[in-house]
Design a protein around this motif. Structure first.
Motif, PDB file in Angstrom:
ATOM      1  N   ARG A  38       0.847  -1.185   0.000  1.00 38.84           N
ATOM      2  CA  ARG A  38       0.000   0.000   0.000  1.00 38.84           C
ATOM      3  C   ARG A  38       0.883   1.236   0.000  1.00 38.84           C
ATOM      4  NH1 ARG A  38      -2.824   1.139   5.729  1.00 38.84           N
ATOM      5  NH2 ARG A  38      -2.763   3.244   4.846  1.00 38.84           N
ATOM      6  N   LEU A  39       0.342   2.320  -0.541  1.00 39.35           N
ATOM      7  CA  LEU A  39       1.087   3.581  -0.593  1.00 39.35           C
ATOM      8  C   LEU A  39       0.925   4.338   0.719  1.00 39.35           C
ATOM      9  CD1 LEU A  39       0.194   4.769  -4.209  1.00 39.35           C
ATOM     10  CD2 LEU A  39       2.313   3.695  -3.435  1.00 39.35           C
ATOM     11  N   PHE A  40       1.998   5.029   1.092  1.00 38.96           N
ATOM     12  CA  PHE A  40       1.981   5.828   2.310  1.00 38.96           C
ATOM     13  C   PHE A  40       2.820   7.075   2.081  1.00 38.96           C
ATOM     14  CE2 PHE A  40       3.253   7.219   6.516  1.00 38.96           C
ATOM     15  CZ  PHE A  40       2.091   7.050   7.269  1.00 38.96           C
ATOM     16  N   LEU A  41       2.223   8.243   2.349  1.00 35.25           N
ATOM     17  CA  LEU A  41       2.912   9.513   2.141  1.00 35.25           C
ATOM     18  C   LEU A  41       3.637   9.930   3.411  1.00 35.25           C
ATOM     19  CD1 LEU A  41       3.511  12.011   0.395  1.00 35.25           C
ATOM     20  CD2 LEU A  41       1.388  13.021   1.268  1.00 35.25           C
ATOM     21  N   VAL A  42       4.942  10.099   3.291  1.00 34.39           N
ATOM     22  CA  VAL A  42       5.755  10.616   4.388  1.00 34.39           C
ATOM     23  C   VAL A  42       5.910  12.120   4.176  1.00 34.39           C
ATOM     24  CG1 VAL A  42       7.985  10.533   5.563  1.00 34.39           C
ATOM     25  CG2 VAL A  42       6.966   8.423   4.660  1.00 34.39           C
ATOM     26  N   GLN A  43       5.305  12.898   5.058  1.00 31.53           N
ATOM     27  CA  GLN A  43       5.318  14.340   4.909  1.00 31.53           C
ATOM     28  C   GLN A  43       6.714  14.917   5.180  1.00 31.53           C
ATOM     29  OE1 GLN A  43       2.820  16.062   3.843  1.00 31.53           O
ATOM     30  NE2 GLN A  43       0.970  14.863   4.233  1.00 31.53           N
ATOM     31  N   SER A  44       6.986  16.062   4.572  1.00 31.03           N
ATOM     32  CA  SER A  44       8.264  16.730   4.781  1.00 31.03           C
ATOM     33  C   SER A  44       8.401  17.166   6.239  1.00 31.03           C
ATOM     34  CB  SER A  44       8.371  17.950   3.861  1.00 31.03           C
ATOM     35  OG  SER A  44       9.569  18.645   4.078  1.00 31.03           O
ATOM     36  N   GLY A  45       9.566  16.967   6.826  1.00 32.21           N
ATOM     37  CA  GLY A  45       9.843  17.403   8.187  1.00 32.21           C
ATOM     38  C   GLY A  45       9.451  16.414   9.263  1.00 32.21           C
ATOM     39  N   ILE A  46       8.889  15.296   8.881  1.00 32.24           N
ATOM     40  CA  ILE A  46       8.451  14.311   9.861  1.00 32.24           C
ATOM     41  C   ILE A  46       9.651  13.547  10.409  1.00 32.24           C
ATOM     42  CG2 ILE A  46       8.110  12.348   8.307  1.00 32.24           C
ATOM     43  CD1 ILE A  46       5.512  11.760   9.783  1.00 32.24           C
ATOM     44  N   ALA A  71      16.460   2.733  17.248  1.00 28.33           N
ATOM     45  CA  ALA A  71      16.991   3.986  16.713  1.00 28.33           C
ATOM     46  C   ALA A  71      18.102   4.541  17.597  1.00 28.33           C
ATOM     47  CB  ALA A  71      15.873   5.008  16.562  1.00 28.33           C
ATOM     48  N   LYS A  72      18.037   4.261  18.908  1.00 27.79           N
ATOM     49  CA  LYS A  72      19.114   4.683  19.799  1.00 27.79           C
ATOM     50  C   LYS A  72      20.400   3.947  19.469  1.00 27.79           C
ATOM     51  CE  LYS A  72      16.701   7.464  22.497  1.00 27.79           C
ATOM     52  NZ  LYS A  72      16.981   8.934  22.572  1.00 27.79           N
ATOM     53  N   LEU A  73      20.262   2.675  19.109  1.00 30.18           N
ATOM     54  CA  LEU A  73      21.423   1.857  18.770  1.00 30.18           C
ATOM     55  C   LEU A  73      21.906   2.125  17.344  1.00 30.18           C
ATOM     56  CD1 LEU A  73      20.176  -1.509  20.323  1.00 30.18           C
ATOM     57  CD2 LEU A  73      21.736   0.167  21.347  1.00 30.18           C
ATOM     58  N   ASP A  74      20.968   2.506  16.453  1.00 28.01           N
ATOM     59  CA  ASP A  74      21.313   2.769  15.050  1.00 28.01           C
ATOM     60  C   ASP A  74      20.677   4.101  14.640  1.00 28.01           C
ATOM     61  OD1 ASP A  74      21.924   2.821  12.383  1.00 28.01           O
ATOM     62  OD2 ASP A  74      20.760   1.038  11.827  1.00 28.01           O
ATOM     63  N   PRO A  75      21.364   5.217  14.866  1.00 24.81           N
ATOM     64  CA  PRO A  75      20.810   6.553  14.584  1.00 24.81           C
ATOM     65  C   PRO A  75      20.417   6.773  13.127  1.00 24.81           C
ATOM     66  CG  PRO A  75      22.752   6.715  15.977  1.00 24.81           C
ATOM     67  CD  PRO A  75      22.686   5.293  15.509  1.00 24.81           C
ATOM     68  N   SER A  76      20.942   5.950  12.212  1.00 26.04           N
ATOM     69  CA  SER A  76      20.585   6.133  10.787  1.00 26.04           C
ATOM     70  C   SER A  76      19.094   5.896  10.554  1.00 26.04           C
ATOM     71  CB  SER A  76      21.406   5.196   9.901  1.00 26.04           C
ATOM     72  OG  SER A  76      21.060   3.835  10.127  1.00 26.04           O
ATOM     73  N   LEU A  77      18.436   5.179  11.466  1.00 24.87           N
ATOM     74  CA  LEU A  77      17.008   4.924  11.324  1.00 24.87           C
ATOM     75  C   LEU A  77      16.184   6.200  11.451  1.00 24.87           C
ATOM     76  CD1 LEU A  77      16.632   1.614  13.385  1.00 24.87           C
ATOM     77  CD2 LEU A  77      16.692   1.858  10.900  1.00 24.87           C
ATOM     78  N   THR A  78      16.757   7.215  12.073  1.00 25.91           N
ATOM     79  CA  THR A  78      16.019   8.469  12.261  1.00 25.91           C
ATOM     80  C   THR A  78      16.080   9.374  11.029  1.00 25.91           C
ATOM     81  OG1 THR A  78      17.946   9.612  13.203  1.00 25.91           O
ATOM     82  CG2 THR A  78      16.527   8.387  14.732  1.00 25.91           C
ATOM     83  N   ASP A  79      16.827   8.972  10.004  1.00 23.87           N
ATOM     84  CA  ASP A  79      16.950   9.787   8.788  1.00 23.87           C
ATOM     85  C   ASP A  79      15.742   9.514   7.893  1.00 23.87           C
ATOM     86  OD1 ASP A  79      17.764  11.371   6.723  1.00 23.87           O
ATOM     87  OD2 ASP A  79      19.343  10.014   6.009  1.00 23.87           O
ATOM     88  N   ILE A  80      14.663  10.228   8.124  1.00 24.23           N
ATOM     89  CA  ILE A  80      13.407  10.008   7.407  1.00 24.23           C
ATOM     90  C   ILE A  80      13.313  10.972   6.232  1.00 24.23           C
ATOM     91  CG2 ILE A  80      10.904   9.998   7.597  1.00 24.23           C
ATOM     92  CD1 ILE A  80      12.349   7.779   9.161  1.00 24.23           C
ATOM     93  N   LYS A  81      13.175  10.415   5.035  1.00 25.37           N
ATOM     94  CA  LYS A  81      13.104  11.226   3.817  1.00 25.37           C
ATOM     95  C   LYS A  81      11.658  11.296   3.335  1.00 25.37           C
ATOM     96  CE  LYS A  81      17.833  10.269   2.288  1.00 25.37           C
ATOM     97  NZ  LYS A  81      18.268   9.471   3.458  1.00 25.37           N
ATOM     98  N   ALA A  82      11.212  12.496   3.037  1.00 23.23           N
ATOM     99  CA  ALA A  82       9.828  12.708   2.595  1.00 23.23           C
ATOM    100  C   ALA A  82       9.593  12.083   1.227  1.00 23.23           C
ATOM    101  CB  ALA A  82       9.532  14.202   2.557  1.00 23.23           C
ATOM    102  N   GLY A  83       8.340  11.726   0.980  1.00 22.50           N
ATOM    103  CA  GLY A  83       7.972  11.192  -0.326  1.00 22.50           C
ATOM    104  C   GLY A  83       6.859  10.168  -0.201  1.00 22.50           C
TER     105      GLY A  83
END
Length: 330
Positions: A38-46, A71-83
């Protein structure tokens, strides 16, 4: 008593640590609660926390605790890109990592061989998740938006499948198709046969559009081209029905009549000499190649046989006989 309390507290801590450790080990296996993509929109700045909360509200995930700890153990998980993303049945972690990588969903748009400009626009106007221009049916304004320097955009959109992301514009798709056609025609023109009866590459594009509309059989295109080339060289009218139909526009109701063949329009090749003023459709690569590298033949006529193919003739008498056989069934 104090020792007993301390022991109880120590055991409780051990149990809690073991529980957290078990949950962390299990979390990478936790799946999204969806049975199909299913499609899911990730808003900018989230952020990751907001994303997870949205998933929880939409009942895609039960808890965000494990993801927040991961995410505490792997900070790269917090890099959320909009789209716009396509979430797939699978682990929460794999879907988050897709968003981390910015693997946005690609939508497709296909220009079909032989479509006219307005047929392309009709399909374009129905695309999902695209920014629509208010003037998309105004050919002059579209040409201006594309920085198109020719007189008419008809025929200049290369048939192909184009991919786009959510919120791309309709004009950006048309621009890509136009540039691709310009490049394809330029390359084919440079490799053309010698002594063809064209004054320019544009005339070859017009011819290619006629070839495209005359046959759906790819193998016939070079032979169809040879007929039209032969007729041009002999100063004969092309007398091709697709140009008549194009010239009729909305007056054509699906049945070409004798009166249509006599009706004067700039595209009626039963009336005018030579090529019509513009292409009548967007030709395929094969049609362009046929127009610029036709077969050599002595044919001046052809008629549809009723199975998609054509009967080719060298003389008018032979052509009339073919018409009686395949069209009149005599």
């Amino acid at each position: 008593m104090l020792k007993k309390i301390f022991l109880t507290f120590f055991v409780a801590c051990i149990v809690a640590i073991m529980a957290v450790n078990w949950q962390l080990k299990q979390y990478p296996l936790q799946t999204l609660s969806i049975e199909q993509s299913r499609l899911f929109l990730v808003q900018s700045g989230i952020g990751l926390k907001q994303l997870c909360q949205q998933w929880r509200i939409n009942q895609l995930i039960e808890s965000c605790f494990g993801l927040e700890v991961m995410a505490k153990l792997d900070p790269s998980l917090t890099d959320i890109k909009a789209g716009m993303y396509q979430l797939n049945p699978g682990t929460v972690l794999s879907n988050v990592q897709k968003i981390n990588r910015g693997e946005v969903h690609l939508f497709s748009f296909t220009i079909i061989e032989g479509q006219t400009f307005y047929q392309v626009i009709d399909n374009l106007a129905s695309l999902p998740f695209i920014q629509r221009s208010t003037y998309i049916y105004d050919k002059d304004k579209v040409q201006k938006a594309l920085n198109f320097t020719g007189e008419n955009i008809e025929g200049w959109l290369y048939p192909d499948t184009y991919f786009y992301t959510a919120n791309d514009t309709d004009i950006s798709l048309l621009k890509r198709a136009s540039l691709k056609m310009q490049q394809a025609l330029k390359e084919a023109w440079q490799q053309r046969q010698a002594d063809l009866p064209y004054q320019s590459a544009y005339e070859a594009l017009i011819m290619a559009s006629i070839i495209e509309k005359e046959t759906g059989i790819a193998e016939e295109r070079p032979l169809i081209a040879s007929v039209f080339i032969n007729r041009l060289r002999k100063k004969m009218r092309l007398q091709t029905d697709p140009t008549v139909i194009y010239g009729l526009g909305d007056d054509y109701k699906g049945d070409i009549k004798r009166s249509h063949l006599r009706q004067p329009t700039p595209y009626n090749t039963y009336v005018i000499k030579g090529l019509p003023p513009t292409p009548i459709a967007n030709p395929s690569q094969k049609a362009i190649e046929a127009a610029l590298d036709p077969l050599q033949s002595d044919y001046y006529y052809f008629v549809a046989k009723g199975d998609g193919s054509h009967q080719f003739s060298k003389t008018l008498d032979a052509h009339n006989a073919a018409v009686r056989r395949y069209q009149l069934k005599k």
